[in-house]
Design a protein around this motif. Structure first.
Motif, PDB file in Angstrom:
ATOM      1  N   HIS A 208     -21.652 -26.244 -21.695  1.00  0.00           N
ATOM      2  CA  HIS A 208     -20.214 -26.324 -21.969  1.00  0.00           C
ATOM      3  C   HIS A 208     -19.889 -26.251 -23.461  1.00  0.00           C
ATOM      4  O   HIS A 208     -18.715 -26.327 -23.813  1.00  0.00           O
TER       5      HIS A 208
ATOM      6  N   CYS B  76     -26.171 -26.990 -16.774  1.00  0.00           N
ATOM      7  CA  CYS B  76     -24.868 -26.416 -17.161  1.00  0.00           C
ATOM      8  C   CYS B  76     -24.885 -26.063 -18.648  1.00  0.00           C
ATOM      9  O   CYS B  76     -25.845 -26.354 -19.370  1.00  0.00           O
TER      10      CYS B  76
ATOM     11  N   ASP C 209     -15.000 -24.474 -15.751  1.00  0.00           N
ATOM     12  CA  ASP C 209     -15.323 -23.829 -17.020  1.00  0.00           C
ATOM     13  C   ASP C 209     -15.611 -22.355 -16.717  1.00  0.00           C
ATOM     14  O   ASP C 209     -16.663 -22.006 -16.196  1.00  0.00           O
TER      15      ASP C 209
ATOM     16  N   GLU D  67     -19.137 -25.158 -13.862  1.00  0.00           N
ATOM     17  CA  GLU D  67     -19.076 -23.693 -13.977  1.00  0.00           C
ATOM     18  C   GLU D  67     -19.090 -23.142 -12.545  1.00  0.00           C
ATOM     19  O   GLU D  67     -20.016 -23.443 -11.785  1.00  0.00           O
TER      20      GLU D  67
END
Ligand code: PLP
Length: 387
Positions: free
Chosen positions: A135, A133, A218, A185
């Motif tokens: 962020h 991921c 997100d 996500e």
């Protein structure tokens, strides 16, 4: 000043935390950029997708000009029309929620993280995120992001738990009495453009409901409109409790938001969180103009059609190195094997801007407004370089 002089100045006066290409951009229009030596580029990456309406979009520029001439900064002791308009437009196209505005995706995720902990109550502090991921780089957001970005900055925030993207059983096993929420996500961006099965996101929604956890989507890379839906979670038949936005939300100026369902939003009472210039009149006016333009110019459909066109062109070119094309709309990842050496600089030499992530995934995120012949010209160059 020419390219070399600006690059030299950058080396002398700016911190070298970015791996920059040795080019200074000085002008942009639509999907075209010009550097300080006058060279022209077709931009199929739009500043990490953030310039998603094209460079210097007429309506965004006008909104900024009008607002800047009227009111620029009063601070959040007051309120003002442009942030109300922006929040209303986001809510209109997503879910019943309220906005906290800030400037970057990382900051929006910080707000989401604090809110998830606040909502969970004392003793429940763990947040589940996913391998591969991304962020953001602030300490909280960094804790949620893979270990390779964390080196040298440890210790991370307590309670960051990583699972495999797509592995629902893994998530179910990772949940315990101290878990506060899950951040995901809906389509992984930096990780190489991975689209999950709908069942994965739907399963996450169920697990969060069963265990009273906050589900955070997100959408910093994926929204608004980039994937052909206003927000990427809408591809999967779920609704998050919190959604974070950044990048394209400001059309090129810093706009980020943490959108939270009202029951959660009510917990961020005065004194719990803030951002001095968050939602400031000029940025909010730009953001509102972005959402209005997407509505008026039907840019959701444009993202779908142009994304399909890119896929078709690449399929027709029958390039042996192309192993996979992933994504939705105009958020595309082209996996290559073998990865040609210096692809990025070869494209730049020929006046094309692309991006590569994870070593072998070409990322395309052109402006949603890119006109067909410019897109085709860019694709001609990409295909020639891949050959
Ligand atoms: N979230 C996602 C999904 C991102 O891709 C990024 C940046 O690429 C961020 C958050 C961080 O955004 P920013 O760089 O604006 O802090």
């Amino acid at each position: 000043m020419n390219n070399q002089q600006i690059v030299n100045g950058t080396k002398q006066y700016l911190i070298g935390n970015y791996g920059r290409l040795p080019v200074a951009m000085v002008r942009g229009s639509g999907a075209t950029l010009w550097d300080a030596d006058g060279k022209e580029y077709i931009d199929l990456f739009a500043g990490f997708g953030a310039g998603g309406l094209g460079h210097c979009h007429r309506k965004v520029v006008q909104a900024i000009r009008d607002q800047a001439a009227e009111l620029m900064c009063v601070g959040n002791l007051f309120t003002w029309p442009s942030q109300v308009e922006l929040a209303e437009r986001i809510v209109r196209h997503s879910f019943d929620s309220r906005a906290f505005f800030c400037h970057s995706g990382a900051e929006a995720n910080e707000a989401a993280l604090k809110l998830a902990r606040l909502a969970a109550g004392e003793g429940r502090y763990k947040i589940i995120s996913f391998h591969n991921c991304f962020h953001g780089r602030t300490m909280g957001a960094l804790s949620l992001t893979p270990e390779k970005y964390q080196k040298g900055f440890e210790p991370m925030l307590a309670g960051n738990v990583k699972c495999d993207y797509g592995d629902l059983d893994g998530v179910a096993k990772a949940i315990d009495a101290e878990t506060a929420g899950v951040i995901v996500e809906p389509i992984q961006g930096e990780g190489g453009v991975h689209v999950p099965e709908a069942a994965f996101l739907q399963g996450l929604r169920k697990l969060c409901d069963q265990h009273n956890l906050t589900l955070i989507c997100d959408e910093v890379w994926t929204a608004p409109a980039r994937t052909g839906q206003w927000f990427a979670y809408q591809h999967f038949g779920i609704e998050p409790d919190i959604m974070t936005l950044g990048k394209l939300a400001g059309g090129g100026v810093p706009v980020a938001a943490c959108m939270a369902k009202p029951a959660l939003a009510d917990k961020l009472v005065p004194g719990t969180h803030g951002c001095t210039l968050g939602g400031n009149p000029v940025c909010a006016a730009a953001g509102a103009a972005v959402f209005k333009t997407i509505e008026e110019d039907n840019l959701l459909q444009a993202a779908i059609d142009k994304g399909q066109h890119i896929r078709q062109r690449l399929a027709d070119a029958k390039l042996p190195a192309v192993k996979d094309i992933r994504g939705h709309g105009l958020m595309l990842g082209i996996e290559l094997d073998p990865m040609p050496e210096n692809l990025l600089t070869a494209c730049m030499d020929k006046g094309l801007l692309i991006n590569v992530t994870q070593g072998n995934v070409v990322r395309l995120a052109p402006p949603l407004t890119i006109v067909p012949d410019v897109l085709d010209k860019g694709l001609d160059t990409l295909i020639a370089c891949l050959r």
